[in-house]
Structures are given as C-alpha cells and as structure tokens.
Design an enzyme around this catalytic site. Structure first.
Site, short mmCIF file in Angstrom:
data_model
loop_
_atom_site.label_atom_id
_atom_site.label_comp_id
_atom_site.label_asym_id
_atom_site.label_seq_id
_atom_site.Cartn_x
_atom_site.Cartn_y
_atom_site.Cartn_z
N HIS A 98 -79.88 32.23 -21.40
CA HIS A 98 -78.47 31.91 -21.66
C HIS A 98 -77.74 33.08 -22.32
O HIS A 98 -76.54 33.26 -22.13
CB HIS A 98 -78.33 30.61 -22.48
CG HIS A 98 -78.73 30.69 -23.91
ND1 HIS A 98 -80.00 30.40 -24.34
CD2 HIS A 98 -78.02 30.99 -25.01
CE1 HIS A 98 -80.06 30.51 -25.66
NE2 HIS A 98 -78.86 30.89 -26.09
N ALA A 118 -66.98 14.44 -18.06
CA ALA A 118 -66.62 13.92 -19.37
C ALA A 118 -67.72 14.21 -20.39
O ALA A 118 -67.44 14.55 -21.55
CB ALA A 118 -66.35 12.41 -19.29
N ASN A 119 -68.96 14.11 -19.96
CA ASN A 119 -70.09 14.36 -20.86
C ASN A 119 -70.12 15.80 -21.33
O ASN A 119 -70.25 16.09 -22.52
CB ASN A 119 -71.39 14.00 -20.13
CG ASN A 119 -72.60 14.08 -21.04
OD1 ASN A 119 -72.58 13.57 -22.16
ND2 ASN A 119 -73.65 14.72 -20.57
N THR A 120 -69.98 16.75 -20.39
CA THR A 120 -70.01 18.15 -20.78
C THR A 120 -68.78 18.53 -21.58
O THR A 120 -68.86 19.32 -22.52
CB THR A 120 -70.14 19.05 -19.52
OG1 THR A 120 -71.40 18.77 -18.90
CG2 THR A 120 -70.07 20.52 -19.88
N CYS A 160 -65.32 7.21 -6.39
CA CYS A 160 -65.71 5.84 -6.75
C CYS A 160 -64.83 4.79 -6.07
O CYS A 160 -65.11 3.60 -6.16
CB CYS A 160 -65.66 5.68 -8.26
SG CYS A 160 -64.00 5.90 -8.94
N ASN A 191 -63.69 9.87 -13.64
CA ASN A 191 -62.95 8.67 -13.30
C ASN A 191 -61.65 8.60 -14.10
O ASN A 191 -61.58 9.06 -15.23
CB ASN A 191 -63.83 7.44 -13.57
CG ASN A 191 -63.10 6.15 -13.35
OD1 ASN A 191 -62.52 5.60 -14.29
ND2 ASN A 191 -63.11 5.65 -12.13
N PHE A 226 -75.52 16.33 -6.42
CA PHE A 226 -74.38 16.38 -5.52
C PHE A 226 -74.34 17.59 -4.58
O PHE A 226 -73.46 17.67 -3.74
CB PHE A 226 -73.09 16.34 -6.35
CG PHE A 226 -73.01 15.13 -7.24
CD1 PHE A 226 -72.84 13.87 -6.70
CD2 PHE A 226 -73.14 15.26 -8.62
CE1 PHE A 226 -72.79 12.75 -7.51
CE2 PHE A 226 -73.08 14.14 -9.44
CZ PHE A 226 -72.90 12.88 -8.89
#
Length: 207
Positions: free
Chosen positions: A94, A111-113, A180, A146, A55
């Site tokens: 890290h 949402a995944n993270t 979306c 979303n 993105f």
C-alpha cells in the site's frame, strides 16, 4: 510479485490508480481501464476490495492492460511463510502503490468504503493506501449506492468529512434506474465522464 514504485514508474507517463469497492458499478472497471489506455503515456493499476470482485472479472481488466491487486497481495510474505522472513525495509504494497500514483480514482465508492474513509479506518489494502496517501495526490471519489443509503443522514456527514477534512474531490452520484430496481439518486457518475476527468487534468492524447 513484488511491486516497487521506483521500478514501476515510467518517466513522462501518467500513473492512474483505480480503486474499486463493493458496488455493482465496479462492473465498469474494465471499461475505464480500456478507455484510459487508449491514450498515450498512461499506466494504470487497480486495487480491488474483495466485495468489488463480485462484479467484474479480473481477467477482463488484465486483458485491457491493467493489473489488479487485492488484500492477499499486501502481506503475502507473512501468509506464505513465517513472520521472520519479513525484514525492515522490505516493500509494503500500500505504501509502494501510493508512491506510484499520480492520481487516485475511487470508482465506485460504496457506502461502506465512504464511511471507512471518513473515519480513517484502514482494514484492507484500499483503505490502507488511502490513509497513507499524500494530501498532494489528486484523489477523486465517485459514490455509488442505493438511493436510501445515499439519503441516510450519516452519508451527508461522511461526504462532508471526505471533502472538507480529507480534501478529496467528490463527483456524483447521479440519478437513474439502479441495479436493485429502484429509481433515484445514487448511481456512479458515468464511466466515460470519469475517464474524461483524468484526460482533462493531465491533458492526455489519444494514441
């Protein structure tokens, strides 16, 4: 490039670590970097998950004055040569980045993270850094997904854990037309408001 926190930190500066994840709102990363760097005594590093790179153009962030780190930078020594070249005591990215940061922004947080943070998963540079982060480092999470993903029953549980157990500050999401095509709650907090949080907390002054 080897990142060593004690060499990268500058006395009197605010060190901002921006984490971008797999949401279309990552397109705002160059704007956040550019706006923060309009203020005096600010340094910024960006940790980008692989999906977030869909993105935004890394070159745009670099031109704005930031530096982008990705998963491949974490264990480059092992990937480019043999494991025997890595020595105990060599810097680990890290860990060095979390030592460097005065504040961490997860913007956007997909949402995944969000799920990974809530479950303590550390399978990439961003989540490894968050798992190693000192609890005293101010950390802000800006969900972006979303509407139906946000309304999924697991999301509220993940947000509860992130806020009540991990003790991160969650800001947003907001309601608007989504990329979306849906309209509803789930968009990332406006990027200027994200910048303002850092400006207010550290009393930053425009150049």
């Amino acid at each position: 490039m080897v990142f060593i926190a004690e060499q990268e930190r500058v006395e009197g500066f605010t060190h901002v670590l921006l984490i971008t994840t797999g949401s279309v709102a990552s397109v705002k990363a160059p704007l956040i970097v550019e706006e923060l760097l309009k203020h005096e005594k600010v340094k910024i590093e960006i940790v980008a998950t692989q999906p977030s790179l869909t993105f935004f153009n890394v070159d745009n962030v670099t031109k704005a004055g930031g530096r982008v780190w990705v998963d491949q930078d974490e264990w480059k020594v092992q990937w480019l040569s043999s494991f025997s070249d890595y020595k105990i005591g060599d810097p680990i990215l890290h860990i060095e980045l979390r030592r460097w940061a005065d504040v961490v922004l997860v913007a956007p947080c997909s949402a995944n993270t969000l799920s990974k943070i809530a479950h303590g998963i550390c399978d990439n540079l961003a989540t490894s850094l968050l798992r190693a982060l000192s609890p005293t480092t101010p950390t802000y999470v800006f969900p972006a997904m979303n509407t139906l993903m946000y309304e999924h029953p697991l999301t509220s549980e993940h947000l509860r854990v992130v806020q009540e157990v991990v003790r991160y500050t969650v800001v947003g999401p907001i309601g608007k037309g989504l990329a979306c095509g849906d309209v509803g709650l789930g968009a990332m907090t406006e990027w200027r408001d994200i910048v303002q949080i850092v400006v207010d907390r550290f009393k930053l002054i425009l150049k």
